[in-house]
Design a protein around this motif. Structure first.
Motif, PDB file in Angstrom:
ATOM      1  N   ASP A   4       0.809  -1.217   0.000  1.00  0.00           N
ATOM      2  CA  ASP A   4       0.000   0.000   0.000  1.00  0.00           C
ATOM      3  C   ASP A   4       0.844   1.269   0.000  1.00  0.00           C
ATOM      4  O   ASP A   4       0.543   2.216  -0.737  1.00  0.00           O
ATOM      5  N   LEU A   5       1.879   1.309   0.821  1.00  0.00           N
ATOM      6  CA  LEU A   5       2.696   2.510   0.914  1.00  0.00           C
ATOM      7  C   LEU A   5       3.429   2.772  -0.390  1.00  0.00           C
ATOM      8  O   LEU A   5       3.462   3.911  -0.877  1.00  0.00           O
ATOM      9  N   ALA A   8       0.875   4.021  -2.939  1.00  0.00           N
ATOM     10  CA  ALA A   8       0.450   5.390  -2.632  1.00  0.00           C
ATOM     11  C   ALA A   8       1.537   6.390  -3.023  1.00  0.00           C
ATOM     12  O   ALA A   8       1.241   7.447  -3.609  1.00  0.00           O
ATOM     13  N   ALA A  12       1.153   9.268  -5.842  1.00  0.00           N
ATOM     14  CA  ALA A  12       1.356  10.667  -5.462  1.00  0.00           C
ATOM     15  C   ALA A  12       2.439  11.323  -6.319  1.00  0.00           C
ATOM     16  O   ALA A  12       2.278  12.460  -6.776  1.00  0.00           O
ATOM     17  N   VAL A  51      -3.617   9.954 -10.852  1.00  0.00           N
ATOM     18  CA  VAL A  51      -3.593   9.163  -9.613  1.00  0.00           C
ATOM     19  C   VAL A  51      -4.541   7.968  -9.746  1.00  0.00           C
ATOM     20  O   VAL A  51      -4.187   6.839  -9.406  1.00  0.00           O
ATOM     21  N   LEU A  55      -3.373   4.027  -9.552  1.00  0.00           N
ATOM     22  CA  LEU A  55      -3.911   3.131  -8.522  1.00  0.00           C
ATOM     23  C   LEU A  55      -4.690   1.962  -9.130  1.00  0.00           C
ATOM     24  O   LEU A  55      -4.520   0.814  -8.723  1.00  0.00           O
TER      25      LEU A  55
END
Length: 66
Positions: A4-5, A8, A12, A51, A55
């Motif tokens: 997830d990190l 993300a 970003a 974004v 994702l």
């Protein structure tokens, strides 16, 4: 599948890279009113789409609310 990190951060950074390209022509950005009355520029919409694309490419079954 990225954790997830990492995902993300990648999303970003992709959005930020695109957003920075719009700063050169900040005065010329078109904008529209959102349903709540607040403005959204073409840069806002482009960054959100980048974004979203990043994702959902990694997690196509996930939902996205922008």
């Amino acid at each position: 599948m990225p954790d997830d990190l990492d995902l993300a951060l990648r999303a970003a950074l992709a959005g930020a890279e695109l957003g920075l390209r719009h700063f050169a022509r900040l005065r010329d950005l078109s904008q529209r009113q959102k349903a709540d009355g607040s403005p959204a520029t073409e840069a806002d919409l482009a960054v959100e789409e980048e974004v979203r694309r990043t994702l959902l490419a990694a997690r196509p079954a996930d939902a996205f609310l922008g």
